[in-house]
Structure formats: C-alpha cells, structure tokens
Design an enzyme around this catalytic site. Structure first.
Site, PDB file in Angstrom:
ATOM      1  N   ALA A 131      56.028  36.598  41.898  1.00  0.00           N
ATOM      2  CA  ALA A 131      54.822  36.457  43.095  1.00  0.00           C
ATOM      3  C   ALA A 131      54.517  36.930  43.894  1.00  0.00           C
ATOM      4  O   ALA A 131      55.642  36.543  45.309  1.00  0.00           O
ATOM      5  CB  ALA A 131      55.317  34.886  43.234  1.00  0.00           C
ATOM      6  N   GLU A 368      48.904  44.710  38.160  1.00  0.00           N
ATOM      7  CA  GLU A 368      49.876  45.576  38.217  1.00  0.00           C
ATOM      8  C   GLU A 368      49.161  46.737  39.139  1.00  0.00           C
ATOM      9  O   GLU A 368      49.382  47.809  38.132  1.00  0.00           O
ATOM     10  CB  GLU A 368      50.454  45.654  36.902  1.00  0.00           C
TER      11      GLU A 368
END
Length: 392
Positions: A131, A368
C-alpha cells in the site's frame, strides 16, 4: 507454444531451465484463463494453489522462513511470472502480488516479522498487499499525505491509499506513511498492518478493464504497535524503492509473457487463415508484422533477463530494471495490438485470447512506475554516469 531457445541464453543456469519446464507442465494442467465472476474467490484459490505447489516459495527470501533460497532468485521470479502470464493474467497477478506485498518484509523485516508472515505467504495461507499509492501521490511518492504519529508504544495511522492490488482480500498490508523525520521522501516509514485492524476500512472496491481485486483503503485513527514498524523510522522510501527494484523487473517478465502469448496467437491465425487463395502468412505485409513482433519479444526478453541476472549478481539494477520495464510493457502493447489486427473481427470478441490480452497489458504500462517515470529514471542514471566519467 513460444520458442523456448531463449532458455539457452547465458543468463540462465540449469536450475532455471528445469524450473521453466516444470512450471509449464503444472500451469498447463492447473491454470485456466477463465475464472468466473467471483474474482475474490478465484484469486484466493489461485494463491492457495500456487502455495500448495511450492511456487510461492520463490517470492520469499530465506529458507528459514519458507523461501526457496536465502536470497530471492530474480531470474526464477521472472521466469515464473512470464510463464504464468502466458497462461492467465490473474494467475500472474496472484503470484506477483504475493511477492510485492511481502518483499519489504524479506528485505527489511525483523526475525520476528519474517517468522510471523513469510511462511504463510510462501504456503499461500496469507495474502499480502503493498500500500504505497494515494489519491494525490502515485509516482510522486514524496507527496505522500497518509501519516503515522507515534503515541507511546503505538503508531496512529490516518489517511488513504488507493489502487491497492489485493485490496479487500489481503490478510495484511505493508503500508507507507509520513512519520516526519525529515521533509519529503526522507520522512516516510513502513508498517505491517493486519487487515482486521480497527481503524482500517475498505473505502471502495475499484473495477478496472482487466478485473482483479483492487481497492481504496481508509485509515482513521488506526493504531498499530511499534513492533509493526518495518525497518527503521524514516527509511520507508528506501524500503519501497528496494522492493520495487526486485519486482519491477518481474513486471517486465509478465509483459513478456503476454507478448509471447500474443505472438503465438498471431502465428496460429496467420498460418491457418485462408485469404485470396493463400494463407494470411504468405503475404509479405503479414510477414513484416510478424518480424516486428518477434524482434520486439526478443528485445524485451534480453533486457528483462539482463536486469534479473544483474540483480542476482548483487549489482544495482535501477537503470536496467527501468529499461526492461519500459521496453517490455510498451512492446507488449504493440505486439498485442498487432495480434488483434491479424485476428481481425474475431480479435475484438469478448474473452478471445487476444482481446483479453489487450485489456490485461494496459495497466502494466502504469503500475510500479509508469513508462514516463521509467524514462526519467533512465535519463537521470545515464546523465549521472556520464558526469562521473567526465570527472576522471
């Protein structure tokens, strides 16, 4: 099935070649791209299957904690993600998120934290989540607003996280919050937060074009003991970036798996489709497209496994991982689009393999580290290397 001669490249050891053969056989028998409408249940089932078969041991570092090796074998992780992605985007997701969600514990966890969490992750008995992103800070981690203030022997977390993979089904979250030791990225810390912790709620489940468990988390006076601090106070940015460095390369591998499947599907269509008295593959324009697709796949594979090999040699791979992630995801998008075109109208029919790939690849160019962020990383690293050379 795609050309497997790349396994003979010098990036791999014999154990990697054997691993890919074993996983391919297992995935062919146990993984299906059709998962039904209950994605939460499907994801839990996949995690349990991957754990029972021993594949999740590869995303955990430390044999004492259930891992396959004492240090994560990046090439093995990449081979696993590539192979799973060729069979099922959700299977790849389930595998990859176990690694991303627990990677920070492997790298920076205390012995007690590792013993509590990693064996369960490796066995598929606990689902992990990472997270980091927030409504106002995705790529710009330094703009993080979620805070954690110390109150005696506890930290109190307040704020929101969003785009959290496995959100809503995870058993625990590795949460990054501002603790204020210094301005910007230097004032962040990481915490392990159990999913049932008071003060943590699932504020929203998020639907996306390639469905998988995704959620927005809300923290309201969420109290966690100091023992949940992961690494040192103020080192959260370092924890996050080192974790991403491992698994960013594996995102490139997942994209490579999607691209290989798309090329396979395109070849199948081109060599069987009759058109104007010959096969579609007999047209030079089709051959030119297939040539571009095949070259793009090999380019992506070379960059991906170079980065993985470098990390396994203990080298810094920030630049190499960024190159691999950028090239593999962007190339996979192009290869899949070309496959859809070769399939024509059939390629846009819902749940056709290339239609499914078309939806699945899109998010990999964002999560990412978006392509644009990878470009910044590559440029900065390249400029920095040049400036160092000029001093000597």
């Amino acid at each position: 099935m795609s050309d497997q001669t790349y396994l003979e490249w010098p990036f791999f050891d014999e154990r990697h070649r054997q691993l890919q053969i074993e996983l391919e056989a297992w995935a062919s028998a146990n993984v299906n791209a059709h998962h039904g409408s209950d994605l939460d249940a499907a994801c839990r089932e996949l995690v349990a299957k991957l754990g029972a078969a021993g594949w999740l041991r590869y995303v955990v570092g430390g044999t004492a904690y259930g891992g396959c090796h004492d240090v994560i074998d990046t090439r093995a992780v990449c081979l696993l993600r590539e192979t799973l992605a060729r069979h099922s985007g959700l299977a790849d997701f389930a595998f990859g998120m176990q690694g991303l969600g627990s990677g920070a514990i492997t790298l920076h966890g205390s012995d007690a934290q590792k013993r509590d969490y990693l064996p369960r992750v490796a066995a598929g008995r606990a689902i992990a989540a990472f997270a980091l992103s927030e409504p106002g800070s995705g790529s710009d981690v330094a703009a993080m607003a979620c805070s954690a203030r110390q109150d005696g022997d506890e930290y109190v977390i307040d704020g929101e996280k969003t785009w959290i993979s496995n959100g809503g089904i995870a058993d625990f979250y590795v949460v990054f919050a501002r603790t204020g030791e210094a301005p910007g990225a230097r004032g962040l810390s990481a915490f392990i937060v159990e999913a049932d912790r008071a003060g943590l709620e699932i504020a929203e489940r998020i639907d996306v074009i390639a469905p998988h468990p995704l959620a927005r988390l809300r923290f309201r006076e969420c109290r966690v003991p100091k023992s949940c601090l992961l690494g040192l106070p103020g080192q959260g940015f370092k924890v996050a970036m080192q974790t991403l460095d491992i698994f960013r390369t594996s995102v490139a591998a997942a994209a490579l798996g999607f691209a290989r499947r798309a090329l396979d599907e395109a070849l199948k269509r081109a060599t069987t489709r009759d058109m104007f008295g010959q096969k579609l593959a007999d047209f030079q324009i089709t051959q030119a497209k297939l040539a571009q697709m095949a070259t793009g796949v090999d380019t992506s594979a070379l960059l991906t496994y170079r980065a993985a090999w470098l990390r396994d040699q203990g080298q810094n791979i920030t630049r190499a991982a960024a190159m691999a992630k950028m090239t593999s995801t962007e190339t996979a998008q192009q290869v899949i689009d070309a496959a859809v075109q070769i399939w024509g109208g059939c390629g846009v029919v819902s749940d056709h393999p290339v239609e499914r790939l078309y939806r699945e690849i899109r998010s990999l160019r964002i999560y990412e580290g978006a392509t644009e962020v990878q470009q910044l990383i590559i440029a900065r690293q390249t400029l920095s290397a040049y400036e160092r050379e000029q001093k000597y």
